[in-house]
Design a protein around this motif. Structure first.
Motif, short mmCIF file in Angstrom:
data_model
loop_
_atom_site.label_atom_id
_atom_site.label_comp_id
_atom_site.label_asym_id
_atom_site.label_seq_id
_atom_site.Cartn_x
_atom_site.Cartn_y
_atom_site.Cartn_z
N PHE A 161 1.14 -1.45 -0.11
CA PHE A 161 -0.38 0.21 -0.30
C PHE A 161 0.88 0.69 -0.51
O PHE A 161 1.59 1.34 1.03
N HIS A 162 0.96 2.08 -1.07
CA HIS A 162 1.98 2.81 -1.18
C HIS A 162 0.63 4.17 -1.52
O HIS A 162 -0.13 4.30 -2.06
N LEU A 163 1.62 5.36 -0.94
CA LEU A 163 1.57 7.00 -1.28
C LEU A 163 1.79 7.06 -2.16
O LEU A 163 3.27 7.73 -1.49
N CYS A 164 1.59 7.66 -3.49
CA CYS A 164 2.96 8.30 -4.75
C CYS A 164 2.61 9.65 -4.43
O CYS A 164 1.35 10.16 -5.07
N HIS B 97 -1.81 12.75 -4.03
CA HIS B 97 -1.12 11.39 -3.88
C HIS B 97 -1.67 10.72 -4.58
O HIS B 97 -2.99 10.73 -4.34
N ALA B 98 -1.70 10.13 -5.47
CA ALA B 98 -2.54 8.47 -5.12
C ALA B 98 -2.46 7.84 -3.86
O ALA B 98 -1.54 7.49 -3.35
N SER B 99 -3.26 6.96 -4.11
CA SER B 99 -3.21 5.65 -2.57
C SER B 99 -3.60 4.53 -3.41
O SER B 99 -4.67 3.85 -3.83
N ASN B 100 -2.84 3.76 -3.98
CA ASN B 100 -2.05 1.85 -4.18
C ASN B 100 -2.43 1.43 -3.82
O ASN B 100 -1.35 1.51 -3.12
N LEU B 101 -3.21 0.41 -3.73
CA LEU B 101 -3.21 -1.06 -3.88
C LEU B 101 -3.07 -2.13 -4.03
O LEU B 101 -3.25 -2.46 -5.28
N PHE B 102 -2.16 -2.75 -3.62
CA PHE B 102 -1.58 -4.30 -4.48
C PHE B 102 -1.67 -5.20 -4.08
O PHE B 102 -1.74 -5.57 -3.17
N CYS B 103 -2.47 -5.79 -4.90
CA CYS B 103 -2.27 -8.26 -4.81
C CYS B 103 -2.18 -8.55 -6.18
O CYS B 103 -1.88 -7.57 -7.74
N GLN B 104 -2.14 -9.71 -6.15
CA GLN B 104 -2.61 -10.54 -7.29
C GLN B 104 -3.41 -9.93 -8.27
O GLN B 104 -4.71 -10.15 -8.10
N PRO C 116 -6.98 1.59 -6.90
CA PRO C 116 -7.23 2.43 -5.75
C PRO C 116 -7.82 2.24 -4.36
O PRO C 116 -9.13 2.61 -4.83
N ALA C 117 -7.56 2.35 -3.53
CA ALA C 117 -8.01 2.80 -2.63
C ALA C 117 -8.74 3.80 -2.26
O ALA C 117 -10.09 3.08 -1.66
N GLY C 118 -9.33 5.02 -2.91
CA GLY C 118 -10.35 5.88 -2.70
C GLY C 118 -11.61 5.19 -4.25
O GLY C 118 -12.83 5.27 -3.46
N SER C 119 -12.05 3.04 -4.29
CA SER C 119 -12.32 3.16 -5.35
C SER C 119 -13.22 2.28 -4.42
O SER C 119 -13.36 1.59 -4.81
#
Ligand SMILES: [Zn+2]
Ligand SMILES: [Zn+2]
Length: 138
Positions: free
Chosen positions: A24-27, A40-47, A95-98
């Motif tokens: 989970f990165h805030l870019c 900033h973007a708030s990006n979660l990563f998963c498979q 995107p965490a906000g979605s």
């Protein structure tokens, strides 16, 4: 593994995703500021296989920024950023906000860092200490 629903603001695009994120990165890079219209973007990563699209995937459009692994998929009706694949289709960025979160939702990861911090908006440091209101300011 619990699932979290998400979607766009107008309701055309809906999905569910496993609450099993790896990062989970805030870019704060300048491209993320432009494309989000925000700090900033708030990006979660998963498979990649952790998402199940429920509706509206045909209402989405993808933009790939040239010369960098950077993209955005958005609802063509309301512009909300929605999940998209990177890394040759192996990784999903959400995107965490979605996500449809409420105060009881506990994501399996917390924001772990603020990346591209040196590119952050010049007003961001002040924003962190600005007054807060429950709604519009009095
Ligand atoms: Zn929409
Ligand atoms: Zn960025």
């Amino acid at each position: 593994m619990s699932k979290i629903t998400g979607g766009c603001l107008c309701g055309e695009v809906k999905f569910e995703v496993k609450n099993d994120f790896s990062q989970f990165h805030l870019c704060h890079c300048q491209q993320c500021q432009k494309i989000t219209g925000s700090a900033h973007a708030s990006n979660l990563f998963c498979q990649a296989e952790h998402i199940n699209w429920l509706s509206g995937i045909d209402k989405t459009k993808r933009f790939d920024y040239p010369n960098r692994h950077f993209a955005r998929v958005f609802c063509t009706e309301c512009g909300t950023g929605v999940p998209y694949l990177v890394n040759k289709g192996k990784t999903l960025i959400v995107p965490a906000g979605s996500l449809d979160l409420n105060e009881d939702t506990v994501l399996n990861v917390a924001p772990q860092d603020n990346i591209f911090w040196h590119e952050r908006a010049p007003w961001y440091d002040v924003a962190l200490t600005a007054p807060t209101f429950a709604g519009f300011p009095k």
